[in-house]
Motif scaffolding. Structure first.
Motif, PDB file in Angstrom:
ATOM      1  N   ALA A   1       0.598   4.999  16.602  1.00 12.90           N
ATOM      2  CA  ALA A   1       0.471   4.134  15.427  1.00 12.90           C
ATOM      3  C   ALA A   1       1.842   4.021  14.767  1.00 12.90           C
ATOM      4  CB  ALA A   1      -0.544   4.714  14.446  1.00 12.90           C
ATOM      5  N   ALA A   2       2.224   2.809  14.361  1.00  7.71           N
ATOM      6  CA  ALA A   2       3.575   2.562  13.840  1.00  7.71           C
ATOM      7  C   ALA A   2       3.639   2.870  12.348  1.00  7.71           C
ATOM      8  CB  ALA A   2       3.978   1.114  14.097  1.00  7.71           C
ATOM      9  N   LEU A   3       4.417   3.893  11.996  1.00 12.44           N
ATOM     10  CA  LEU A   3       4.562   4.350  10.619  1.00 12.44           C
ATOM     11  C   LEU A   3       5.940   3.965  10.078  1.00 12.44           C
ATOM     12  CD1 LEU A   3       3.225   8.012  11.111  1.00 12.44           C
ATOM     13  CD2 LEU A   3       1.895   5.919  10.735  1.00 12.44           C
ATOM     14  N   THR A   4       6.070   3.992   8.759  1.00 16.09           N
ATOM     15  CA  THR A   4       7.381   3.722   8.160  1.00 16.09           C
ATOM     16  C   THR A   4       8.257   4.966   8.150  1.00 16.09           C
ATOM     17  OG1 THR A   4       6.358   4.071   5.991  1.00 16.09           O
ATOM     18  CG2 THR A   4       6.620   1.799   6.723  1.00 16.09           C
ATOM     19  N   THR A   5       7.655   6.140   8.198  1.00 16.12           N
ATOM     20  CA  THR A   5       8.411   7.396   8.324  1.00 16.12           C
ATOM     21  C   THR A   5       7.745   8.241   9.393  1.00 16.12           C
ATOM     22  OG1 THR A   5       7.094   8.407   6.553  1.00 16.12           O
ATOM     23  CG2 THR A   5       9.174   7.376   5.919  1.00 16.12           C
ATOM     24  N   PRO A   6       8.474   9.161  10.019  1.00 16.46           N
ATOM     25  CA  PRO A   6       7.944   9.875  11.190  1.00 16.46           C
ATOM     26  C   PRO A   6       6.695  10.693  10.896  1.00 16.46           C
ATOM     27  CG  PRO A   6      10.330  10.101  11.079  1.00 16.46           C
ATOM     28  CD  PRO A   6       9.902   9.469   9.788  1.00 16.46           C
ATOM     29  N   TYR A   7       5.968  10.970  11.981  1.00 13.84           N
ATOM     30  CA  TYR A   7       4.848  11.889  11.920  1.00 13.84           C
ATOM     31  C   TYR A   7       5.350  13.268  11.515  1.00 13.84           C
ATOM     32  CZ  TYR A   7       2.045   8.522  14.610  1.00 13.84           C
ATOM     33  OH  TYR A   7       1.359   7.407  15.030  1.00 13.84           O
ATOM     34  N   GLU A   8       4.498  14.012  10.812  1.00  9.60           N
ATOM     35  CA  GLU A   8       4.848  15.382  10.464  1.00  9.60           C
ATOM     36  C   GLU A   8       5.039  16.209  11.733  1.00  9.60           C
ATOM     37  OE1 GLU A   8       4.995  17.248   7.357  1.00  9.60           O
ATOM     38  OE2 GLU A   8       5.366  15.223   6.614  1.00  9.60           O
ATOM     39  N   GLY A   9       6.194  16.862  11.816  1.00  6.52           N
ATOM     40  CA  GLY A   9       6.468  17.735  12.950  1.00  6.52           C
ATOM     41  C   GLY A   9       6.934  17.030  14.201  1.00  6.52           C
ATOM     42  N   LEU A  10       7.057  15.698  14.160  1.00  4.38           N
ATOM     43  CA  LEU A  10       7.539  14.945  15.315  1.00  4.38           C
ATOM     44  C   LEU A  10       8.796  14.174  14.925  1.00  4.38           C
ATOM     45  CD1 LEU A  10       4.159  13.548  16.721  1.00  4.38           C
ATOM     46  CD2 LEU A  10       5.397  15.592  17.450  1.00  4.38           C
TER      47      LEU A  10
ATOM     48  N   GLN B   1     -10.075 -17.137  13.244  1.00  2.00           N
ATOM     49  CA  GLN B   1     -10.109 -15.968  12.378  1.00  2.00           C
ATOM     50  C   GLN B   1      -9.279 -14.899  13.085  1.00  2.00           C
ATOM     51  OE1 GLN B   1     -13.831 -13.839  12.290  1.00  2.00           O
ATOM     52  NE2 GLN B   1     -13.391 -12.827  10.341  1.00  2.00           N
ATOM     53  N   LEU B   2      -8.492 -14.156  12.348  1.00  3.53           N
ATOM     54  CA  LEU B   2      -7.640 -13.137  12.950  1.00  3.53           C
ATOM     55  C   LEU B   2      -8.212 -11.749  12.697  1.00  3.53           C
ATOM     56  CD1 LEU B   2      -4.164 -14.510  11.808  1.00  3.53           C
ATOM     57  CD2 LEU B   2      -5.218 -14.770  14.067  1.00  3.53           C
ATOM     58  N   ALA B   3      -8.205 -10.928  13.729  1.00 10.86           N
ATOM     59  CA  ALA B   3      -8.533  -9.514  13.614  1.00 10.86           C
ATOM     60  C   ALA B   3      -7.293  -8.765  14.074  1.00 10.86           C
ATOM     61  CB  ALA B   3      -9.738  -9.158  14.469  1.00 10.86           C
ATOM     62  N   VAL B   4      -6.487  -8.332  13.130  1.00  9.54           N
ATOM     63  CA  VAL B   4      -5.188  -7.749  13.449  1.00  9.54           C
ATOM     64  C   VAL B   4      -5.307  -6.231  13.476  1.00  9.54           C
ATOM     65  CG1 VAL B   4      -2.749  -7.626  12.855  1.00  9.54           C
ATOM     66  CG2 VAL B   4      -4.048  -9.711  12.358  1.00  9.54           C
ATOM     67  N   HIS B   5      -5.144  -5.663  14.662  1.00  6.45           N
ATOM     68  CA  HIS B   5      -5.134  -4.211  14.821  1.00  6.45           C
ATOM     69  C   HIS B   5      -3.862  -3.668  14.181  1.00  6.45           C
ATOM     70  CE1 HIS B   5      -5.290  -0.423  17.430  1.00  6.45           C
ATOM     71  NE2 HIS B   5      -4.040  -0.441  16.996  1.00  6.45           N
ATOM     72  N   ALA B   6      -4.014  -2.926  13.092  1.00 12.20           N
ATOM     73  CA  ALA B   6      -2.873  -2.307  12.414  1.00 12.20           C
ATOM     74  C   ALA B   6      -3.334  -0.962  11.882  1.00 12.20           C
ATOM     75  CB  ALA B   6      -2.360  -3.192  11.280  1.00 12.20           C
ATOM     76  N   ILE B   7      -2.922   0.109  12.546  1.00 13.30           N
ATOM     77  CA  ILE B   7      -3.328   1.450  12.129  1.00 13.30           C
ATOM     78  C   ILE B   7      -2.275   2.072  11.211  1.00 13.30           C
ATOM     79  CG2 ILE B   7      -3.763   3.791  12.943  1.00 13.30           C
ATOM     80  CD1 ILE B   7      -5.300   2.691  15.246  1.00 13.30           C
ATOM     81  N   GLY B   8      -1.020   2.032  11.608  1.00  8.30           N
ATOM     82  CA  GLY B   8       0.037   2.598  10.779  1.00  8.30           C
ATOM     83  C   GLY B   8       0.479   1.658   9.675  1.00  8.30           C
ATOM     84  N   ASP B   9       1.136   2.221   8.648  1.00 11.11           N
ATOM     85  CA  ASP B   9       1.534   1.387   7.509  1.00 11.11           C
ATOM     86  C   ASP B   9       2.653   0.414   7.863  1.00 11.11           C
ATOM     87  OD1 ASP B   9       3.246   3.643   7.717  1.00 11.11           O
ATOM     88  OD2 ASP B   9       3.808   3.531   5.614  1.00 11.11           O
ATOM     89  N   ARG B  10       3.493   0.754   8.838  1.00 10.43           N
ATOM     90  CA  ARG B  10       4.511  -0.217   9.263  1.00 10.43           C
ATOM     91  C   ARG B  10       3.843  -1.414   9.943  1.00 10.43           C
ATOM     92  NH1 ARG B  10       8.890  -0.024  14.163  1.00 10.43           N
ATOM     93  NH2 ARG B  10      10.079  -1.866  13.516  1.00 10.43           N
ATOM     94  N   ALA B  11       2.858  -1.142  10.771  1.00  9.21           N
ATOM     95  CA  ALA B  11       2.113  -2.237  11.413  1.00  9.21           C
ATOM     96  C   ALA B  11       1.417  -3.086  10.363  1.00  9.21           C
ATOM     97  CB  ALA B  11       1.103  -1.665  12.400  1.00  9.21           C
ATOM     98  N   ALA B  12       0.862  -2.446   9.336  1.00 11.62           N
ATOM     99  CA  ALA B  12       0.202  -3.195   8.273  1.00 11.62           C
ATOM    100  C   ALA B  12       1.196  -4.093   7.543  1.00 11.62           C
ATOM    101  CB  ALA B  12      -0.479  -2.242   7.302  1.00 11.62           C
ATOM    102  N   ASP B  13       2.424  -3.620   7.338  1.00 14.86           N
ATOM    103  CA  ASP B  13       3.445  -4.465   6.704  1.00 14.86           C
ATOM    104  C   ASP B  13       3.662  -5.750   7.498  1.00 14.86           C
ATOM    105  OD1 ASP B  13       4.149  -3.017   4.407  1.00 14.86           O
ATOM    106  OD2 ASP B  13       5.598  -1.778   5.486  1.00 14.86           O
TER     107      ASP B  13
END
Length: 524
Positions: free
Chosen positions: A290-299, A325-337
């Motif tokens: 999942a695409a985050l704006t900052t790294p995973y804890e410990g990774l 209609q769009l169904a946009v898969h976005a799990i991480g907050d960077r993807a949501a951006d």
């Protein structure tokens, strides 16, 4: 004369104009009245429900039926915690194949149970000339052996045999697609499982694509399942966005890319229809993609996007312009951006206020993203059972600040964002009742509270699996509540979720499920 009158029950209609009833009349698959409007009418059949609680049939707004059906018949390593035990299962599956060169599929792979990823070298010990493919439980990665790696282009990235996202798609592409007959049987198996849990309608979350597609003619397999009587519930099909192709439509149409013949959301009937366009922007938390704006804890990484941000944006915009209609898969907050920016741009180019675009998963939504989601009219299609079963792990990799932002409930509702329930079956347990329990408790199976401030009421959780699910799928005129004129799709429960202790909701018995007024288990 009524076809059926259901009586002696507590009907929780989810309709504010008539919230509770004791009788319900059915004629030709539709609800025709409640209580006094039907009590005195003659009926071909009167069913005494003996005090049961009845709700509208649950709607699972994000599920993978074919994948579920295939997984049910695939050797699994789920629950194994030792590499040697995993390899023993793989060796048994290899021994059952006919010849060297055969493909061997294994389900249930999750590196977290083993403490590390399997490697191609591990699998080579038991492959005996076969091509091994172990699908990650998240669906966002796989482990293969050297026989498969040798067939891939040299530029396909992998980590000792583990392939993530698009690299996984390259490995899947080496195999022949499933036959429509096999797909139809798998779809039917999964659909019957859904019925046992009270699900009467669902949205299949992506057909025909490189990541989760099973065949380039996958829609035909659903038609075949319906024609053969294997599709006992209502299904709406999301089409993977990579199926869009450039078109030279009339300039006034403003459609740069489309599915063949301009097919889009809404085509079909009450049983089988085309729903949203599925756009994948990132991976999943379980696979750490999942695409985050900052790294995973410990990774030392923050996940990955499925493509260049500009390419993803263009795809989302083009889908909107083509009328989907769009169904946009976005799990991480960077993807949501990226999803929010693209949908915002699309709506500015061609406003479609009633498009009802959706964010699938919305797994990590920062506080500053909530107002923008609300302004754009987006629904959040969440999977509460992810946190019920994986919440301890997810909280640890998100860290103390971000953990409360995962798979929100209360914050979405407080901002006016429709909260829609789903399972992502088979990634997690598909039971709506267990999901409702989590939404009200916010407690994982270990008892750890995950974002307790995001808890909602039981009524709000039930709304997410009925009324909100219907609206997210453009079904609100026919499903989602026990209202006269709508389909007689309903679930009979052994107890009232609103009355029992919250900790017991997930264990309530599903006594019967009705679709079009017909029970799933015919009576003698």
């Amino acid at each position: 004369m009524l076809c059926t009158r259901l009586t002696n029950a507590r009907f929780l209609t989810m309709d504010p104009d008539h919230p509770v009833a004791h009788d319900l009349g059915i004629w030709q698959g539709r609800i025709v009245g409640l209580d006094e409007a039907v009590t005195a009418l003659p009926a071909r059949e009167v069913v005494d429900l003996q005090g049961a609680t009845v709700l509208p049939g649950f709607i699972d707004a994000h599920v993978h039926l074919a994948w579920t059906g295939f997984k049910q018949n695939t050797p699994s390593i789920a629950g194994r915690t030792r590499v040697d035990d995993v390899l023993a299962v793989v060796a048994e599956a290899v021994a059952r194949t006919r010849a060297p060169g055969d493909w061997v599929s294994i389900a249930g792979y999750d590196q977290r149970a083993l403490g590390r990823h399997l490697t191609a070298a591990d699998l080579d010990k038991v492959s005996d000339g076969r091509k091994l493919y172990l699908l990650h439980d998240s669906g966002h990665g796989c482990v293969v052996n050297t026989a498969v790696l040798d067939l891939l282009p040299a530029d396909i990235p992998h980590e000792n045999g583990f392939l993530a996202e698009q690299a996984m798609g390259a490995a899947r592409a080496l195999r022949l697609p499933h036959a429509q007959e096999d797909l139809a049987e798998a779809i039917g198996r999964a659909a019957r499982t859904c019925l046992t849990e009270g699900v009467t309608a669902c949205a299949e979350a992506g057909i025909g694509g490189t990541l989760f597609g099973h065949s380039p003619v996958e829609l035909g397999a659903y038609q075949l399942a319906r024609d053969k009587g294997l599709l006992p519930l209502r299904v709406q099909l999301m089409v993977s966005a990579d199926r869009l192709s450039p078109v030279t439509a009339h300039e006034t149409d403003g459609i740069p890319r489309a599915l063949d013949l301009g097919l889009r959301t809404g085509f079909g009937d009450d049983r089988l229809s085309v729903g949203a366009l599925k756009v994948y922007t990132d991976g999943g938390m379980m696979a750490r993609t999942a695409a985050l704006t900052t790294p995973y804890e410990g990774l030392d990484h923050a996940g990955q996007l499925q493509d260049d941000p500009d390419a993803l944006t263009d795809l989302i915009v083009d889908g909107h312009l083509a009328g989907w209609q769009l169904a946009v898969h976005a799990i991480g907050d960077r993807a949501a951006d990226i999803a929010l920016e693209a949908i915002d741009r699309a709506q500015r180019i061609r406003p479609r206020p009633e498009a009802r675009h959706r964010i699938e998963h919305a797994g990590l939504i920062r506080p500053d993203q909530l107002p923008r989601m609300a302004r754009l009219g987006l629904s959040a299609v969440v999977q509460p059972n992810f946190l019920r079963y994986f919440g301890d792990d997810y909280a640890s990799i998100m860290g103390e600040e971000r953990a409360p932002w995962m798979y929100r409930g209360r914050a979405f509702l407080d901002h006016g964002i429709p909260l829609v329930g789903s399972s992502d079956r088979p990634v997690a347990d598909g039971s709506p009742l267990r999901a409702v329990q989590f939404m009200a408790e916010r407690a994982s199976t270990s008892g750890q509270f995950i974002g307790p401030d995001e808890a909602v009421t039981v009524d709000q959780a039930l709304h997410a699996y009925t009324v909100a699910g219907a609206r997210a799928c453009h079904w609100e005129d026919r499903l989602g509540s026990l209202t006269p004129g709508k389909h007689a799709d309903l679930v009979v429960l052994g107890d009232d979720p609103r009355s029992v202790d919250t900790s017991r909701i997930g264990d309530i018995e599903v006594v019967e499920t009705y679709v079009d007024g017909r029970p799933s288990r015919p009576r003698d």
